[in-house]
Design an enzyme around this catalytic site. Structure first.
Site, short mmCIF file in Angstrom:
data_model
loop_
_atom_site.label_atom_id
_atom_site.label_comp_id
_atom_site.label_asym_id
_atom_site.label_seq_id
_atom_site.Cartn_x
_atom_site.Cartn_y
_atom_site.Cartn_z
N CYS A 1 0.68 3.38 3.16
CA CYS A 1 1.25 2.67 4.31
C CYS A 1 2.77 2.60 4.19
O CYS A 1 3.50 2.75 5.18
CB CYS A 1 0.68 1.26 4.40
SG CYS A 1 -1.12 1.17 4.28
N CYS B 1 0.86 -1.18 0.00
CA CYS B 1 0.00 0.00 0.00
C CYS B 1 0.90 1.23 0.00
O CYS B 1 1.74 1.39 0.89
CB CYS B 1 -0.90 -0.03 1.25
SG CYS B 1 -1.57 1.55 1.78
#
Length: 504
Positions: free
Chosen positions: A396, A393
């Site tokens: 992230c 991600c």
């Protein structure tokens, strides 16, 4: 799954028996045992200290391996969080260059998040002040080639606790536009990352042996729990892990707990599309494991101590976005005002850090094996920073890189720099701009985590008894492994200890 449940049940049984053997009883709302009576209530029904004079209140429990207590941090965190919130909005601290597309060095990663919330919007280089662009910074910040250990797209020096981007690749990001929150990134890919991070902890610590072992620190740490964590069982000395290994585990687990808190604070309801606090998420991930909240406090103190120690260097740093050779006087004047505002706000953070950043780094890495242990510590933490390239991600991965860099910078300040190195007049390029930006933003992340706890306490107060009991029951089910997420995380924590035990 049945095997997993039996493994987890055995783990919990061992935890209960170990704690019973040493007669643990909590001394504060964040007592130092792994399994506590009413842990969720202890966390969420605690009344924080607010606005009290520093160190003028009674202490209910010091933060282990620091010279600080929970209440002192609570009493300043409101001001700290507000000031940091202003600081990270300034141009110097909001722009960050990062290579988000370097290949995962440990496994073939195909689990990229396709959710819209996982993506980020980058900033065109033309919007970045010229002196902060890679081309300009690489001329003055990159150390000589002979001092760098090179890998594709990154490098480290002997003093570094993480890998640093080499500035040849990467995107510019405005951190204020990509808040750390729940993105929907989960499943095997996300679990594999955290499992690998905990297994990188081949020092062999888990929450169980961290909290049941006696600290073997060879020096007395006043106002800490290191000398009273555990009494010998039946008159015998309990086997313990050295202080450095305990600190390493606290840093990693505290980072995990802080990230979990942010995810729970800004949780995406995939049914309604709304983002907001998720109390069940927080109860399950943090409140039912109060030691994880302990480690958020611990990392906050560690970061504050680093900022306190390097305060003179930070006060002397150049935060001006325009070159001094700029020809437009009115633009230069505005830039000088902007720099003055940034420095004034930063000075408030440094002042707070100097009052409460009480961490005595001198008690670590002592003795005949100190250099070997420090190098092992660095290797582990560097690998954690590289595991961030395996996060599927983008958002992230960005915040994982920012925070591992911030913590690694703090560790370098505390354990690699002597007083001469910290002199801003003798060592002007002590830190790269990316390290300074990461350090401040990481402290902001941890301060926000502590502030988020207050939000969840307010929600808990408004929660009826029946709903509260249901939240606790769901958290208990997660603890014994009735959810895949809890099973994966618990397994990683157990395996970290088991693997190290096999090597001893």
């Amino acid at each position: 799954m049945r095997t997993h449940l039996r493994q987890t049940a055995a783990y919990l049984a061992l935890a209960f028996s170990a704690l019973a053997a040493v007669g643990v009883s909590p001394s504060s709302f964040l007592g130092d045992s792994l399994i506590r009576h009413n842990p969720v209530q202890n966390v969420l029904e605690h009344e924080s200290a607010r606005g009290e004079p520093l160190c003028q209140h009674s202490t209910t429990g010091p933060i282990e391996t620091t010279l600080c207590d929970y209440e002192t941090i609570e009493s300043v965190n409101g001001e700290l969080y507000g000031t940091l919130g202003e600081l990270v909005q300034t141009p110097f601290f909001k722009y960050f260059q990062v290579d988000l597309y370097r290949e995962c060095p440990f496994w073939q990663e195909n689990g990229f998040c396709m959710n819209r919330e996982c993506g980020i919007t980058t900033v065109d280089e033309s919007e970045i002040p010229e002196k902060w662009r890679a081309a300009a910074l690489s001329k003055i910040e990159l150390p000589p080639l002979e001092e760098r250990i090179l890998l594709p797209g990154c490098y480290y020096r002997d003093s570094d606790f993480c890998f640093l981007d080499d500035m040849t690749e990467g995107e510019y990001v405005d951190l204020t536009l990509v808040p750390e929150r729940y993105t929907g990134y989960s499943g095997p890919s996300a679990h594999r990352v955290w499992k690998s991070i905990y297994e990188e902890n081949c020092f062999g610590l888990s929450e169980l042996n961290l909290l049941t072992a006696r600290s073997p620190a060879r020096v007395t740490l006043p106002d800490t729990l290191t000398d009273v964590l555990r009494e010998p069982t039946n008159g015998a000395n309990a086997d313990g892990e050295c202080l450095e290994k305990r600190v390493y585990y606290k840093i990693i687990s505290g980072l995990h707990a802080s990230i979990s808190t942010h995810i729970c604070l800004e949780y995406l309801n995939q049914t309604t599309g709304e983002i907001g606090p998720n109390l069940q998420c927080f109860v399950t991930s943090v409140a039912s494991h109060p030691e994880r909240l302990q480690y958020i406090y611990f990392n906050t103190v560690l970061l504050l101590r680093a900022i306190s120690r390097i305060g003179p260097y930070l006060r002397d740093y150049d935060y001006c976005s325009m070159s001094t050779s700029a020809h437009h006087d009115h633009v230069l004047a505005e830039d000088i005002q902007e720099e003055a505002k940034t420095l004034a706000t930063l000075s408030k953070v440094i002042d707070i850090a100097e009052h409460v950043g009480k961490f005595d780094e001198r008690v670590l890495f002592r003795g005949e094996n100190a250099n070997i242990l420090k190098e092992e510590f660095k290797v582990h933490f560097r690998n954690v920073s590289r595991i961030m390239d395996c996060v599927g991600c983008d958002k992230c991965r960005l915040w994982g890189k920012v925070q591992t860099t911030g913590l690694a910078t703090a560790l370098k300040i505390l354990f690699e720099m002597d007083e001469a190195a910290l002199d801003p007049h003798k060592n002007h390029n002590l830190l790269q701009r990316s390290e300074v930006v990461a350090l401040i933003n990481t402290l902001h992340r941890f301060s926000e985590s502590l502030q988020a706890v207050e939000t969840f306490r307010d929600i808990w107060k408004r929660t009826g008894e029946s709903d509260a009991n249901h939240l606790i029951e769901e958290a208990e089910r997660a603890v014994v492994g009735n959810t895949a997420l809890a099973a994966e995380v618990t397994s990683a924590r157990i395996n970290a200890g088991i693997n190290a035990y096999k090597t001893t």
